[in-house]
Design a protein around this motif. Sequence first.
Motif, mmCIF file in Angstrom:
data_model
loop_
_atom_site.group_PDB
_atom_site.id
_atom_site.type_symbol
_atom_site.label_atom_id
_atom_site.label_comp_id
_atom_site.label_asym_id
_atom_site.label_seq_id
_atom_site.Cartn_x
_atom_site.Cartn_y
_atom_site.Cartn_z
ATOM 1 N N ASN A 172 98.602 14.177 -65.420
ATOM 2 C CA ASN A 172 99.364 15.366 -65.819
ATOM 3 C C ASN A 172 99.463 16.382 -64.676
ATOM 4 N N LYS A 173 98.371 16.590 -63.952
ATOM 5 C CA LYS A 173 98.377 17.567 -62.859
ATOM 6 C C LYS A 173 99.322 17.112 -61.749
ATOM 7 N N THR A 174 99.319 15.823 -61.463
ATOM 8 C CA THR A 174 100.210 15.278 -60.446
ATOM 9 C C THR A 174 101.666 15.464 -60.868
ATOM 10 N N LEU A 175 101.966 15.131 -62.125
ATOM 11 C CA LEU A 175 103.323 15.302 -62.637
ATOM 12 C C LEU A 175 103.735 16.775 -62.594
ATOM 13 N N SER A 176 102.819 17.639 -62.968
ATOM 14 C CA SER A 176 103.089 19.077 -62.927
ATOM 15 C C SER A 176 103.385 19.526 -61.492
ATOM 16 N N ASN A 177 102.620 19.011 -60.534
ATOM 17 C CA ASN A 177 102.852 19.356 -59.127
ATOM 18 C C ASN A 177 104.219 18.859 -58.647
ATOM 19 N N TYR A 178 104.648 17.684 -59.123
ATOM 20 C CA TYR A 178 105.993 17.211 -58.785
ATOM 21 C C TYR A 178 107.025 18.195 -59.317
ATOM 22 N N GLU A 179 106.863 18.571 -60.593
ATOM 23 C CA GLU A 179 107.855 19.435 -61.242
ATOM 24 C C GLU A 179 107.853 20.857 -60.695
ATOM 25 N N LYS A 180 106.752 21.281 -60.100
ATOM 26 C CA LYS A 180 106.675 22.615 -59.496
ATOM 27 C C LYS A 180 107.014 22.584 -58.008
ATOM 28 N N ASN A 181 107.433 21.430 -57.504
ATOM 29 C CA ASN A 181 107.776 21.258 -56.088
ATOM 30 C C ASN A 181 106.594 21.482 -55.157
ATOM 31 N N VAL A 182 105.379 21.247 -55.656
ATOM 32 C CA VAL A 182 104.178 21.360 -54.820
ATOM 33 C C VAL A 182 104.007 20.075 -54.007
ATOM 34 N N SER A 183 104.330 18.942 -54.642
ATOM 35 C CA SER A 183 104.274 17.649 -53.959
ATOM 36 C C SER A 183 105.442 16.806 -54.450
ATOM 37 N N SER A 184 105.666 15.683 -53.760
ATOM 38 C CA SER A 184 106.779 14.802 -54.121
ATOM 39 C C SER A 184 106.251 13.408 -54.422
ATOM 40 N N PRO A 185 106.868 12.718 -55.374
ATOM 41 C CA PRO A 185 106.440 11.357 -55.680
ATOM 42 C C PRO A 185 106.844 10.385 -54.578
ATOM 43 N N ASP A 186 106.055 9.312 -54.438
ATOM 44 C CA ASP A 186 106.429 8.249 -53.508
ATOM 45 C C ASP A 186 107.637 7.511 -54.097
ATOM 46 N N PRO A 187 108.317 6.684 -53.309
ATOM 47 C CA PRO A 187 109.537 6.013 -53.804
ATOM 48 C C PRO A 187 109.321 5.187 -55.074
ATOM 49 N N TYR A 188 108.216 4.467 -55.175
ATOM 50 C CA TYR A 188 107.949 3.658 -56.370
ATOM 51 C C TYR A 188 107.820 4.553 -57.604
ATOM 52 N N THR A 189 107.077 5.635 -57.470
ATOM 53 C CA THR A 189 106.887 6.564 -58.593
ATOM 54 C C THR A 189 108.204 7.226 -58.967
ATOM 55 N N LEU A 190 108.989 7.586 -57.969
ATOM 56 C CA LEU A 190 110.295 8.204 -58.234
ATOM 57 C C LEU A 190 111.175 7.250 -59.040
ATOM 58 N N LYS A 191 111.193 5.971 -58.665
ATOM 59 C CA LYS A 191 111.984 4.967 -59.383
ATOM 60 C C LYS A 191 111.457 4.797 -60.807
ATOM 61 N N THR A 192 110.153 4.775 -60.977
ATOM 62 C CA THR A 192 109.536 4.652 -62.299
ATOM 63 C C THR A 192 109.968 5.807 -63.196
ATOM 64 N N LEU A 193 109.909 7.021 -62.672
ATOM 65 C CA LEU A 193 110.297 8.198 -63.453
ATOM 66 C C LEU A 193 111.793 8.186 -63.757
ATOM 67 N N ALA A 194 112.609 7.815 -62.786
ATOM 68 C CA ALA A 194 114.060 7.754 -63.012
ATOM 69 C C ALA A 194 114.382 6.771 -64.132
ATOM 70 N N ASP A 195 113.763 5.604 -64.097
ATOM 71 C CA ASP A 195 114.001 4.608 -65.139
ATOM 72 C C ASP A 195 113.555 5.116 -66.504
ATOM 73 N N LEU A 196 112.400 5.738 -66.555
ATOM 74 C CA LEU A 196 111.884 6.262 -67.813
ATOM 75 C C LEU A 196 112.801 7.352 -68.364
ATOM 76 N N TYR A 197 113.303 8.205 -67.494
ATOM 77 C CA TYR A 197 114.123 9.335 -67.929
ATOM 78 C C TYR A 197 115.594 8.961 -68.144
ATOM 79 N N GLY A 198 115.980 7.764 -67.714
ATOM 80 C CA GLY A 198 117.364 7.353 -67.884
ATOM 81 C C GLY A 198 118.323 8.010 -66.915
ATOM 82 N N VAL A 199 117.851 8.288 -65.703
ATOM 83 C CA VAL A 199 118.697 8.865 -64.653
ATOM 84 C C VAL A 199 118.563 8.003 -63.405
#
Length: 112
Positions: free
Chosen positions: A29-56
């Motif tokens: 949750n803290k990692t996801l929160s940091n992504y959403e607050k622009n504190v850190s960015s997901p690696d490419p694999y994680t970005l693809k995982t989130l995109a697929d989950l969110y339907g974007v």
Amino acid sequence: MRLGDRLRQARESARLSQVQVKGYTGINNKTLSNYEKNVSSPDPYTLKTLADLYGVTTDWLISGEQPDFQKSTLVISSEDLRLLGIFKNLPIEKKQAIEILLSDTEDSTKKK
């Protein structure tokens, strides 16, 4: 709008809480929160995982172009997410046993 803002917008549009995303992806949750607050960015694999989950698309998450919140008609219920979270944490032997069970069930359904 930055990457983190689009991640939050996509998650909320998919009607998922951070807890549900954690259950499905294993992302803390803290990692996801940091992504959403622009504190850190997901690696490419994680970005693809989130995109697929969110339907974007990852393109939309990265650039903000071509928003596609309705790309997928797949609807994942909170119960589905709960079960996926449990499955994800099972030892490989149990995952294989479940896969065999599901395969047998699928085969018997096709025969009817």
